[in-house]
Design a protein around this motif. Structure first.
Motif, PDB file in Angstrom:
ATOM      1  N   VAL A   1       0.873  -1.088   0.160  1.00 60.56           N
ATOM      2  CA  VAL A   1       0.209  -0.053   0.277  1.00 60.56           C
ATOM      3  C   VAL A   1       0.530   1.099   0.075  1.00 60.56           C
ATOM      4  CG1 VAL A   1      -0.220  -0.304   2.224  1.00 60.56           C
ATOM      5  CG2 VAL A   1      -2.107   1.185   0.983  1.00 60.56           C
ATOM      6  N   GLN A   2       0.223   2.171  -1.364  1.00 64.54           N
ATOM      7  CA  GLN A   2       1.435   3.294  -1.101  1.00 64.54           C
ATOM      8  C   GLN A   2       0.403   4.863  -0.840  1.00 64.54           C
ATOM      9  OE1 GLN A   2       3.206   3.091  -4.870  1.00 64.54           O
ATOM     10  NE2 GLN A   2       4.668   1.470  -4.850  1.00 64.54           N
ATOM     11  N   VAL A   3       0.991   5.304   0.125  1.00 63.06           N
ATOM     12  CA  VAL A   3       0.674   6.392   0.322  1.00 63.06           C
ATOM     13  C   VAL A   3       1.026   7.956   0.069  1.00 63.06           C
ATOM     14  CG1 VAL A   3      -0.942   8.363   2.076  1.00 63.06           C
ATOM     15  CG2 VAL A   3      -0.602   5.296   1.928  1.00 63.06           C
ATOM     16  N   VAL A   4       0.628   9.336  -0.576  1.00 66.04           N
ATOM     17  CA  VAL A   4       1.278  10.468  -0.798  1.00 66.04           C
ATOM     18  C   VAL A   4       0.299  11.030   0.222  1.00 66.04           C
ATOM     19  CG1 VAL A   4       1.683  12.008  -2.084  1.00 66.04           C
ATOM     20  CG2 VAL A   4       1.795   9.375  -3.198  1.00 66.04           C
ATOM     21  N   MET A   5       1.365  11.985   0.861  1.00 63.14           N
ATOM     22  CA  MET A   5       1.210  13.123   2.140  1.00 63.14           C
ATOM     23  C   MET A   5       1.660  14.552   1.756  1.00 63.14           C
ATOM     24  SD  MET A   5       1.580  10.728   5.179  1.00 63.14           S
ATOM     25  CE  MET A   5       2.903   9.831   4.427  1.00 63.14           C
ATOM     26  N   ARG A   6       0.797  15.701   1.982  1.00 57.94           N
ATOM     27  CA  ARG A   6       1.472  17.060   1.733  1.00 57.94           C
ATOM     28  C   ARG A   6      -0.317  17.659   2.991  1.00 57.94           C
ATOM     29  NH1 ARG A   6      -0.143  15.428  -3.171  1.00 57.94           N
ATOM     30  NH2 ARG A   6       1.935  16.854  -3.856  1.00 57.94           N
ATOM     31  N   VAL A   7       0.529  18.654   3.762  1.00 55.11           N
ATOM     32  CA  VAL A   7       0.141  19.999   4.143  1.00 55.11           C
ATOM     33  C   VAL A   7      -0.680  20.930   3.290  1.00 55.11           C
ATOM     34  CG1 VAL A   7       0.272  20.931   7.015  1.00 55.11           C
ATOM     35  CG2 VAL A   7       1.271  18.840   6.419  1.00 55.11           C
ATOM     36  N   ASN A   8      -1.937  21.042   3.472  1.00 55.33           N
ATOM     37  CA  ASN A   8      -2.319  22.212   2.463  1.00 55.33           C
ATOM     38  C   ASN A   8      -1.961  23.652   3.363  1.00 55.33           C
ATOM     39  OD1 ASN A   8      -3.307  24.080   1.068  1.00 55.33           O
ATOM     40  ND2 ASN A   8      -5.665  23.143   1.001  1.00 55.33           N
TER      41      ASN A   8
END
Length: 718
Positions: free
Chosen positions: A352-359
């Protein structure tokens, strides 16, 4: 604020100026591009499956995961700033010019999408953030699973040539200031009268006396009315709404001009009586010369102006470049092999591959950093990993082996604030969304930008804005005094919990004459634009009743409006006569539901007598003044009808609960309706006309409110 008509094009980029000064500029991004990682490489990965994956009758050959950004390259921004500085130097020749400031475009919201159809021949599935980061470089993430044919085509187009087959469309909204709309009307009238009379009398002792009299007079009148409108189309309104807005502005100017002209009408100059008997006989004056000049002038001017702030849509779009056409920080071409891999499908499906960022705009918020702890809790290869974000463009990726097909995971967010000893720690959140975007509203910060909207500082020189929020760990209250010199503010408060409640707003407007008006409001948006307190208008219609030709000379109405709660008042005096039998008094109000209208009436009769009526409170928007009408008699005339097109016409007339239906067929003549009126009844009625056409169709006009005593029936063209 960015001004929509202060625009230039430099280095193929649209550049807008600011509405408040001449040294602040905003550069619009041209087209999307691949985003870059902190390491300098592209945020992109192309994976080809070692064997075809089948699912639900569909076949998949691979996938591509990538980030896009919408920004202005740093070198282009530097070149544009240099050219703008040259223009300022030319403008301030002989003086020290201000330094150019490149301000970021403040996007209110937006979406981003690929020009690819899910379920088509090339693309089987699209997963993306859907919304760009809004802050920073507007990064958006996508993962596209491709068909067998799509995998081959995308592999070829991304690795060779100059343009790929990937097209991206950003749909962004931002506030822009429209040019000031202006309207004015003038009325200039003058009347000139000249009278000259000369009398010479000569007594002769040797012959008959002589008498010579010469009289001349002239009159000149002039009356000129002009109106001028500079209407600016609002880009966020439809053509119909723009037309209605323009019509409303024209009506305001015309009504104000009509009322002002009525108050300043010239009176007729009386002609001079040429009779000199009193001078000759009473005062024994023989030689007389009289020269009389009379001039009257009246000038009226009414003005209106407004500068709106509107939300404007911009859609930067374009085809992304190929990998091999781009260069790294050392000006070397990128290699396709660094972004491509071919994997065994069984191994891929086990992760499982998760891409994260903070807006969040870290530089402009009291947030030091955001920590995200992500946990895959299943199987022998359980995994926990923490990531730290300090910029809106930071992107992190998490990967874990899947156990027994379970693809969900949990994450927990910790927010570290600047200058604060406490931090906000969220509960563990369970999800299977592999594109994880943490928004600013979840970070425990109240962020609000305050600026002027449709406010006239000449009319409202000072506005106290009070902001309250009660949804955090401790209540927030802040006050700002908005003036022409200090029109913008930023509120950045730590509330220590996700923002979920409305912001409570209170506006205390101080008018130019010292009066104060208070209003309250609620909102969720991150931008607050302060408008005039007069957000509505009220119209009171005065209608003259009675014989205004033979019986009544004029009717003067002295009206006032008082809003006690807001300490706001308006006054108007109008004279009705046979030349103007009605008057609509329109004025701005704080709230249509508040306030009281009072009026007194003075009737001047043709015989010179007058009647004064005590002040009354208006109970309706249409007020009948003068001699009370005992009945309303309406004539319906069918003379304009073409019976070749019609079978029958039905006319429904109503006044309150009373109604009558009049039906017309070929050959019918005029019909009428006489309705007794009670004291205080308005002399108006509603009319609905139904035209039954020869082809079996029908057209309905109305219901319309009318005051005319004659209704002419005529089939409308459309």
């Amino acid at each position: 604020m960015l001004k929509i008509d202060n625009v230039d094009t430099l280095h193929d980029h649209v550049v807008y100026g600011d509405d408040a000064n001449d040294f602040t500029y905003y550069i619009m991004p041209n087209a999307p591009n691949f985003a870059k990682m902190a390491s300098g490489g592209l945020a992109l990965r192309f994976v080809e499956y070692g064997q075809i994956r089948e699912d639900g009758g569909k076949k998949f050959g691979g996938f591509i995961a990538f980030d896009t950004e919408l920004s202005v390259p740093a070198d282009v921004q530097t070149k544009i700033a240099a050219e703008l500085q040259k223009k300022l130097a030319e403008k301030y020749k002989g003086k020290t010019p201000p330094k150019v400031a490149i301000a970021p475009v403040t996007w209110t919201d937006g979406t981003v999408e690929l020009l690819l159809t899910e379920g088509g021949a090339l693309v089987e599935k699209i997963r993306g953030a859907g919304k760009p980061s809004i802050y920073g470089k507007n990064v958006a993430s996508f993962m596209v699973e491709l068909s067998e044919l799509g995998t081959a085509i995308f592999k070829e187009t991304l690795s060779t040539g100059s343009a790929s087959a990937v097209q991206v469309v950003y749909k962004m909204n931002l506030y822009m200031r429209l040019p000031e709309m202006k309207a004015w009307g003038t009325w200039n009238a003058s009347e000139f009268y000249s009278f000259v009379q000369t009398i010479d009398t000569e007594d002769n002792w040797y012959s008959e006396d002589s008498y010579t009299e010469a009289v001349s007079s002239s009159r000149w009148k002039n009356d000129v009315t002009k109106s001028h409108f500079e209407f600016v189309q609002a880009p966020n309104l439809s053509a119909e709404d723009n037309a209605k807005l323009e019509a409303d502005i024209r009506a305001i100017i015309n009504k104000q001009l009509e009322a002002a002209v009525q108050r300043n009408l010239l009176k007729e100059i009386a002609e001079v009586d040429p009779n000199t008997k009193e001078l000759q006989e009473g005062q024994d004056i023989e030689d007389i010369r009289r020269s009389i000049n009379k001039t009257q002038m009246a000038n009226v001017r009414v003005e209106w102006s407004e500068a709106k702030a509107v939300i404007v849509n911009r859609n930067p779009q374009g085809m992304l470049p190929t990998i091999t056409s781009l260069k790294d920080d050392k000006n070397k071409p990128l290699k396709w092999e660094d972004y491509y891999s071919k994997i065994n499908l069984d191994e891929f499906l086990k992760t499982v591959q998760v891409v994260m960022r903070v807006n969040a705009d870290f530089a402009n918020l009291p947030i030091h950093s955001v920590e995200v702890k992500i946990r895959y809790p299943y199987g022998p290869n359980k995994k926990v990993q923490e990531f730290v974000f300090t910029k809106p463009d930071d992107v992190a990726k998490f990967e874990a082996f899947v156990h027994e097909g379970k693809r969900d995971f949990t994450y927990q967010v910790t927010v570290n604030y600047k200058g604060a000893t406490f931090k906000q720690v969220s509960e563990e959140i369970k999800t299977d969304d592999t594109n994880l975007t943490i928004n600013v509203d979840d970070l425990g910060v109240l962020a609000l930008d305050i600026g002027p909207g449709d406010i006239d500082f000449a009319q409202v020189p000072r506005t106290q804005v009070t902001v309250r929020y009660k949804g955090g760990k401790q209540p927030v209250e802040a006050k700002f005094n908005m003036t022409k010199d200090t029109p913008t503010f930023q509120l950045r408060k730590i509330i220590g919990a996700p923002r979920t409640n409305d912001i409570d707003l209170e506006f205390l407007y101080t008018l130019a004459d010292g009066r104060q008006v208070k209003k309250t409001a609620k909102q969720q948006a991150k931008e607050l634009y302060v408008d005039d307190p007069f957000s509505a208008s009220k119209t009171i219609s005065f209608r003259a009743a009675g014989d205004l030709t033979a019986e009544i000379a004029s009717i003067t109405v002295d009206a006032s409006y008082t809003d006690t709660a807001n300490k706001y008042a308006q006054k108007s005096i109008v004279t009705l006569s046979s030349e103007m039998t009605s008057f609509d008094w329109t004025f701005p109000v704080v709230d249509e539901a508040l306030g009281e209208v009072k009026y007194s009436v003075t009737t001047l009769f043709a015989d010179g007598t007058s009647k004064e009526e005590a002040e009354k409170v208006a109970t309706r928007s249409t007020i009948l003044v003068g001699k009370k009408l005992e009945a309303l008699e309406v004539a319906v005339v069918p003379d304009l009808l073409n019976w070749d097109e019609l079978k029958m016409v039905s006319v429904a007339l109503s006044h309150g609960p009373k109604r009558i239906d009049l039906r017309f067929k070929p050959g019918d003549e005029e019909k009428s309706w006489k309705l007794p009126l009670n004291d205080g009844d308005a002399p108006e009625y509603k009319a609905t006309v139904t035209y039954f056409l020869s082809d079996g169709k029908r057209k309905v006009v109305g219901p319309e409110t009318k005051t005319d005593l004659t209704v002419f029936l005529e089939l409308p063209a459309a």
